[in-house]
Motif scaffolding. Structure first.
Motif, PDB file in Angstrom:
ATOM      1  N   UNK A 271      13.495   6.137  -7.487  1.00 44.17           N
ATOM      2  CA  UNK A 271      13.656   6.143  -6.044  1.00 44.17           C
ATOM      3  C   UNK A 271      12.543   5.291  -5.407  1.00 44.17           C
ATOM      4  N   UNK A 272      12.817   4.511  -4.720  1.00 43.82           N
ATOM      5  CA  UNK A 272      11.661   3.489  -4.203  1.00 43.82           C
ATOM      6  C   UNK A 272      11.757   3.637  -2.718  1.00 43.82           C
ATOM      7  N   UNK A 273      10.463   3.186  -2.201  1.00 41.22           N
ATOM      8  CA  UNK A 273      10.384   3.049  -0.779  1.00 41.22           C
ATOM      9  C   UNK A 273       9.727   1.664  -0.410  1.00 41.22           C
ATOM     10  N   UNK A 274      10.638   0.963   0.316  1.00 45.89           N
ATOM     11  CA  UNK A 274      10.156  -0.288   0.781  1.00 45.89           C
ATOM     12  C   UNK A 274      10.102  -0.984  -0.217  1.00 45.89           C
ATOM     13  N   UNK A 275      10.767  -1.241  -1.121  1.00 41.71           N
ATOM     14  CA  UNK A 275      10.249  -2.181  -2.378  1.00 41.71           C
ATOM     15  C   UNK A 275      11.691  -3.118  -2.499  1.00 41.71           C
TER      16      UNK A 275
ATOM     17  N   UNK B 116       6.555  -5.774 -10.946  1.00 40.42           N
ATOM     18  CA  UNK B 116       5.975  -4.650 -11.643  1.00 40.42           C
ATOM     19  C   UNK B 116       5.876  -4.694 -13.083  1.00 40.42           C
TER      20      UNK B 116
ATOM     21  N   UNK C 260       9.892  -7.102  -5.938  1.00 39.17           N
ATOM     22  CA  UNK C 260       8.837  -6.203  -6.206  1.00 39.17           C
ATOM     23  C   UNK C 260       9.034  -5.343  -7.489  1.00 39.17           C
TER      24      UNK C 260
ATOM     25  N   UNK D 256       6.576  -2.906   6.218  1.00 41.22           N
ATOM     26  CA  UNK D 256       7.752  -3.062   5.372  1.00 41.22           C
ATOM     27  C   UNK D 256       7.310  -2.829   3.870  1.00 41.22           C
ATOM     28  N   UNK D 257       6.228  -2.228   3.406  1.00 39.39           N
ATOM     29  CA  UNK D 257       6.123  -2.376   2.185  1.00 39.39           C
ATOM     30  C   UNK D 257       5.321  -0.960   1.924  1.00 39.39           C
ATOM     31  N   UNK D 258       5.180  -0.495   0.564  1.00 40.44           N
ATOM     32  CA  UNK D 258       4.634   0.708   0.425  1.00 40.44           C
ATOM     33  C   UNK D 258       3.506   0.281  -0.849  1.00 40.44           C
ATOM     34  N   UNK D 259       3.254  -1.298  -0.945  1.00 37.89           N
ATOM     35  CA  UNK D 259       2.218  -1.305  -1.831  1.00 37.89           C
ATOM     36  C   UNK D 259       0.830  -0.786  -1.607  1.00 37.89           C
TER      37      UNK D 259
ATOM     38  N   UNK E 213       0.683   1.586  -8.028  1.00 35.02           N
ATOM     39  CA  UNK E 213       2.245   1.096  -7.439  1.00 35.02           C
ATOM     40  C   UNK E 213       3.142   1.237  -8.896  1.00 35.02           C
TER      41      UNK E 213
ATOM     42  N   UNK F 274       4.656   4.574  -8.493  1.00 36.99           N
ATOM     43  CA  UNK F 274       5.724   4.780  -7.519  1.00 36.99           C
ATOM     44  C   UNK F 274       7.101   4.611  -8.047  1.00 36.99           C
TER      45      UNK F 274
ATOM     46  N   UNK G 112       3.051  -5.871 -14.971  1.00 39.59           N
ATOM     47  CA  UNK G 112       1.773  -4.882 -14.857  1.00 39.59           C
ATOM     48  C   UNK G 112       0.635  -5.204 -16.057  1.00 39.59           C
TER      49      UNK G 112
ATOM     50  N   UNK H   4      -2.114  -1.464  -2.393  1.00 43.30           N
ATOM     51  CA  UNK H   4      -3.158  -2.608  -2.209  1.00 43.30           C
ATOM     52  C   UNK H   4      -3.223  -2.762  -0.771  1.00 43.30           C
TER      53      UNK H   4
ATOM     54  N   UNK I 133      -6.225  -5.194  -9.555  1.00 46.24           N
ATOM     55  CA  UNK I 133      -5.547  -4.543  -8.401  1.00 46.24           C
ATOM     56  C   UNK I 133      -4.191  -5.199  -8.369  1.00 46.24           C
TER      57      UNK I 133
ATOM     58  N   UNK J  93       3.682   2.087   6.515  1.00 44.55           N
ATOM     59  CA  UNK J  93       4.597   1.635   5.682  1.00 44.55           C
ATOM     60  C   UNK J  93       5.918   0.917   6.384  1.00 44.55           C
ATOM     61  N   UNK J  94       6.375   1.521   7.555  1.00 43.67           N
ATOM     62  CA  UNK J  94       7.514   0.818   8.234  1.00 43.67           C
ATOM     63  C   UNK J  94       7.113  -0.300   8.764  1.00 43.67           C
TER      64      UNK J  94
END
Lengths: 371, 340
Positions: free
Chosen positions: A90-94, A102, A98, B277-280, B220, B223, A105, B282, A111, B273-274
């Motif tokens: 499950x992801x959020x805003x990916x 990953x 993106x 529009x990202x949850x990165x 990341x 996640x 990695x 960094x 970073x 985040x909203x």
């Protein structure tokens, strides 16, 4: 000898103290696909998780290339083996992109910022699995099939020696199943990756795998090519199939036939009878079939479903004896269906059966229903 | 690609602009309004305007700095917890971690008052850290038994209630003139924080937030799930312990100085985040810090000015803004589950 991607010596796997499978000796060559098959709960996932160090082995050793698995650093392991396990992500805003990124990695810095080279690899992977169209969509909103492809793209851009997948196609429809198999095949040959996966789809396993490992009970039972495994009724034994059968040529299942005195006789041969046999099975009507050559395309289905079956040896003309046997069975049946579309020298006696049935007025013409 | 970068850049610019504006506003506005011109003069020539200078340096600047730093800390703590539990509704207040810290700090205060010594800031932070770790331990115990996130949240809220009622009990039974202070603190407030306390807080919070930022990369990967992270070479155990310690330390630090402050940890990372529009991590960690600072400065301004001279507790205001965000998220999540 081909380059070894992953191999094991006397590997035992399990959870905590509970031993699940032991004595695993496999080698997955680079550029080849190794598939684990076996009944539910046999420990396929446990084996796969141990191969990628998600679980510690209870004994024995796993080698990735020349190196022992336990001696690799986290980063080395990440570069050499990529994994797709069953848990839903499950992801959020990916975006899909993106998620693919990953995959890089283990190559990025402190970073996790991607270099131009990393981005190139990501684009390559995206092209390879053909997801350019959805690369900028939210990962959580694409279909299961697309999502699986995105994850595979992530694994591809990690450039691993070994790719491990646990039931990668289970929730996918047939189109995506085939597409995914195509991707894996290409990945194996073009990127020289060793692919190890578990599959429930025997038909696919048979077609795509270079080697199969059959796990049942606490031991791997057999390890070999599909030709060696799909033979002699072994698959039915492996899965303990009782209420049905499995066609070894196609890897496809057939229901258990209806027992009892046959009520219908089907004159078959050539393939058009298959639909008739299955329909009769659906209606629950015991039937007899004949006269089918042992190399006829209908033979596996007929032998699985027919209560009585009259056969003839491959490439032989139908003998007088077979004809008499078929005629005898047919005369005890209430009705006769002719599924054969044509007759030739090989099955001339079938035409006679048809004529006899017509004369007796028991031939059902055209479509038949539950009467 | 470009539009995404633009969005993030604009987001940061807006946050920084808001931060600067709110800092100036918070310093200037109050029971005695000090216009920017007078502020400027007072800071340049303290001798000419002693009153303004004293108010500004003695009260307003420490309070403003406290609101900014502690608010930032809360938002970062919330973001860390959300990643840890893979749950966007997790936060130090909702999971009862702030309340655990509040309980131990109240105990320390009462004990120190009755024995006639005053606990210093370091001791307060340590007590709060111990309390937050106890709450965190309970939550971890529950989360190892039940996988459902809603259960976890309810348990966290309950732990919060238990801790709060014990705190109230302790506060009620201790009879001291200082109890008024204690009572104010236990409701949550940025008032009465001195400059030494702010410096202590900053010395803890800034390094902790930097550490959290340095964990962005494994975060990341995390996640995408624990298995994914492990396969990417993340040392899961160490990483999880680091997340627990860092988030507990941040929550503890805030509680030690300002008491419990509700909903900042959930609402701010979500808004960031909203908006971005990202949850990165960094990007989101620094932005959450700025966002938390802006949010708390705004709320603190409201607590001081809305019913002046009466001051509201900070949680009263943060709840008004934060709780609707949480409700919205819960509803959204349910709908999302149905579709998925």
């Amino acid at each position: 000898m081909a380059e070894s991607g992953l191999s094991t010596r006397e590997l035992s796997v399990g959870y905590g103290k509970k031993l699940i499978v032991s004595g695993i000796e496999i080698s997955a060559e680079r550029g080849k696909i190794l598939t684990l098959i076996g009944p539910n709960g046999a420990g396929k996932s446990t084996v796969l998780k141990t191969l990628c160090r998600q679980l510690a082995p209870l004994g024995g050793t796993v080698y990735i290339g020349e190196n022992k698995l336990e001696e690799l650093s986290g980063n080395e392991l990440a570069r050499s083996a990529a994994v797709l396990l069953t848990g839903r992500v499950r992801t959020e805003y990916m975006r899909c992109r993106d998620v693919v990124e990953m995959g890089r990695y283990p190559y990025t810095g402190r970073l996790g910022v991607l270099s131009a080279h990393d981005r190139e690899k990501v684009e390559e992977a995206i092209k390879k699995v053909d997801i350019e169209g959805i690369a900028d969509c939210d990962f959580d909103r694409v279909s299961d099939g697309q999502r699986q492809r995105v994850l595979i793209a992530g694994a591809i851009c990690r450039e691993p020696q070994v790719l491990i997948l646990d039931e990668p196609v289970t929730f996918l429809d047939i189109k995506y199943k085939l597409e995914l198999m195509d991707i894996l095949k290409r990945l194996a040959s073009e990127n020289n990756t060793a692919i190890i996966m578990s599959l429930h789809e025997l038909d696919l396993a048979q077609r795509v795998s270079d080697k199969l490992l059959c796990i049942k009970g606490d031991r791997p039972e057999r390890f070999g090519s599909p030709e060696e495994i799909f033979t002699g009724g072994y698959i039915e034994e492996l899965y303990g199939i009782e209420k049905g059968s499995l066609c070894e040529y196609y890897g496809t299942p057939e229901l258990l036939g209806c027992d009892g005195e046959p009520r219908v006789f089907v004159i078959g041969g050539g393939g058009s009878g298959i639909a008739v046999y299955r329909k009769l099975r659906r209606l629950g009507i015991p039937f007899a079939a004949g006269i089918i050559h042992e190399n006829d395309i209908e033979y596996p289905v007929a032998s699985a479903l027919a209560a009585k079956l009259v056969t003839e040896r491959a490439f032989e003309l139908i003998s007088e004896e077979s004809y008499r046997k078929a005629f005898e069975i047919m005369s005890k049946c209430e009705s006769v269906i002719c599924a054969a579309e044509s007759f030739g020298t090989m099955n001339e006696p079938c035409r006679e059966l048809l004529n006899e049935a017509e004369r007796a007025g028991r031939l059902i013409e055209g479509a038949f229903d539950e009467k | 690609m470009d539009s995404r970068r633009q969005r993030i850049a604009i987001g940061y610019i807006i946050l920084i602009a808001l931060l600067i504006a709110l800092v100036i506003l918070n310093i200037c506005v109050g029971s005695a309004d000090i216009p920017p011109q007078r502020l400027w003069n007072a800071l340049r020539f303290p001798e000419n305007d002693k009153v303004a200078y004293n108010i500004v340096t003695g009260l307003r600047i420490p309070r403003t700095a406290a609101a900014a730093i502690l608010g930032g800390a809360l938002a970062v703590a919330g973001f860390l917890l959300q990643n840890f539990f893979a749950n966007p509704i997790a936060g130090p207040y909702i999971l009862g971690i702030s309340s655990g810290a509040k309980l131990t700090v109240a105990l320390l205060m009462v004990i120190s008052l009755s024995h006639g010594f005053a606990a210093n800031s370091a001791e307060m932070v340590l007590a709060a850290f111990a309390g937050s770790l106890i709450s965190m331990g309970l939550i971890l115990l529950i989360s190892s038994k039940v996988r459902r996130m809603s259960v976890l949240i309810v348990c966290g809220v309950m732990i919060g209630y238990i801790c709060s009622s014990i705190t109230d009990l302790v506060v009620n039974f201790s009879d001291d003139s200082n109890i008024v202070n204690l009572h104010n603190w236990s409701m949550g407030s940025f008032s009465g924080i001195g400059s030494t306390e702010v410096i202590t807080a900053a010395c803890i919070i800034i390094p902790v937030c930097l550490c959290a930022f340095m964990l962005s990369k494994p975060m990341s990967a995390y996640q995408l799930g624990e298995e994914y992270a492990r396969n990417s070479g993340v040392h899961i155990k160490a990483f999880r312990i680091a997340l627990i310690l860092l988030s507990s330390l941040l929550a503890a630090c805030v509680t030690a100085f300002a008491g419990p402050v509700s909903f900042v940890g959930v609402a701010v990372p979500h808004l960031i985040k909203s908006a971005f529009r990202t949850a990165k991590p960094v990007i989101v960690i620094p932005a959450s810090f700025l966002g938390g600072a802006v949010f708390c400065l705004m709320c603190d301004l409201v607590t001081r000015t809305l019913f002046a001279p009466t001051e509201l507790s900070i949680s009263t205001v943060t709840s008004v803004f934060g709780a609707p965000v949480v409700i919205y998220m819960l509803l959204n999540r349910e709908r999302w589950k149905e579709n998925g």
